[in-house]
Design an enzyme around this catalytic site. Structure first.
Site, short mmCIF file in Angstrom:
data_model
loop_
_atom_site.label_atom_id
_atom_site.label_comp_id
_atom_site.label_asym_id
_atom_site.label_seq_id
_atom_site.Cartn_x
_atom_site.Cartn_y
_atom_site.Cartn_z
N CYS A 119 0.59 -1.12 0.13
CA CYS A 119 0.12 -0.08 -0.05
C CYS A 119 0.94 1.23 0.06
O CYS A 119 1.41 1.71 -1.01
CB CYS A 119 -0.97 -0.08 1.30
SG CYS A 119 -2.21 1.04 1.05
N HIS B 92 -3.68 -4.98 0.45
CA HIS B 92 -2.92 -5.34 1.73
C HIS B 92 -3.18 -7.11 1.79
O HIS B 92 -3.87 -7.60 2.32
CB HIS B 92 -3.95 -4.99 2.94
CG HIS B 92 -3.55 -3.57 3.22
ND1 HIS B 92 -2.90 -3.17 4.33
CD2 HIS B 92 -4.14 -2.34 2.70
CE1 HIS B 92 -2.62 -1.69 4.27
NE2 HIS B 92 -3.52 -1.11 3.17
N GLU C 235 -1.41 -8.96 3.75
CA GLU C 235 -1.30 -9.42 5.16
C GLU C 235 -2.69 -9.73 5.95
O GLU C 235 -2.76 -10.35 6.86
CB GLU C 235 -0.68 -8.35 6.17
CG GLU C 235 -1.16 -7.06 6.54
CD GLU C 235 -1.48 -6.13 5.41
OE1 GLU C 235 -1.99 -5.03 6.04
OE2 GLU C 235 -1.06 -6.26 4.36
#
Length: 245
Positions: free
Chosen positions: A115, A217, A219
């Site tokens: 990001c 994102h 994660e």
């Protein structure tokens, strides 16, 4: 047992509250980043803002680097005035992470920008940012509700590292109101959203390093393909520091 590659992850620099009374300025990072790196086999260490002159010494000790998401990059770094919707910059974080990024690229340290991290890669390369995407794409689909990570489709560009790791279009977790404007020198766009927004950037293999940035994102989901790619390259570098990808 092989030594796990050491992966540094940058942190936020912000005020935070916790416990019954604590309210202080902190270097912090959502736990999802640590679990993301650890599940891929990396040994994670936090990299809070520090003296940019020390970035080379830090990069020398790392096997890989993750530039985490977070605050908007200072528009002055790409020659623009702030948009009304652009958040206040965090200069100490911008300076530190730009120095870390430069040091990692110089040394061939494998890196993944997430990001804000991807946006910083673009600014470092002389590119610009679109400071408020809804004005360009005509919708709020990249960040429909603050604090959430809804899914949207991205399509990798054939022949890129991104496509090698993620060969088919897939749903990814999104949360951003800014995006890539002009792509920086040496970088290539390696994935797009359905509305044309650049969703990934990378330096080609011929530039001698693994350096990929994604606007989403990863994660926040169970898909570990990107971070496994990073950890694999970091492991190779640890085993043979002088070898390229």
């Amino acid at each position: 047992m092989p030594i796990q590659p050491l992966i540094g992850v940058t942190t936020y620099s912000t005020r935070a509250r916790w416990g019954a009374a604590w309210d202080r300025h902190c270097s912090l990072l959502p736990t999802a980043y640590a679990r993301y790196v650890q599940r891929a086999g990396g040994l994670m260490v936090l990299l809070p803002p520090d003296n940019p002159a020390l970035a080379g010494a830090v990069a020398d000790r790392l096997d890989g680097l993750v530039l985490a998401g977070g605050e908007d990059v200072d528009p002055a770094l790409y020659g623009e005035q702030p948009h009304p919707r652009t958040a206040a910059p965090v200069p100490e974080r911008d300076r530190w992470e730009l120095a870390l990024l430069a040091a990692a690229l110089e040394r061939g340290v494998p890196l993944l920008g997430i990001c804000r991290g991807m946006q910083l890669m673009n600014v470092h390369a002389g590119g610009t940012l679109n400071q408020h995407l809804p004005e360009t794409v005509g919708h709020k689909g990249h960040n429909p509700r603050v604090g959430t990570f809804p899914d949207h489709l991205v399509e990798p560009v054939a022949g890129t590292v991104t496509a090698h790791l993620m060969p088919a279009p897939c749903e990814v977790a999104t949360h951003h109101h800014q995006g890539v404007g002009k792509v920086g020198a040496g970088l290539i766009a390696s994935a797009h959203a359905e509305d044309g927004t650049v969703e990934a950037l990378e330096y080609p293999w011929g530039q001698g390093c693994f350096a990929v940035g994604v606007q989403w994102h990863p994660e926040m989901r169970d898909d570990l393909r990107l971070v496994r790619g990073l950890v694999e390259m970091a492991g190779r570098r640890r085993a043979a520091p002088s070898a390229g990808p």
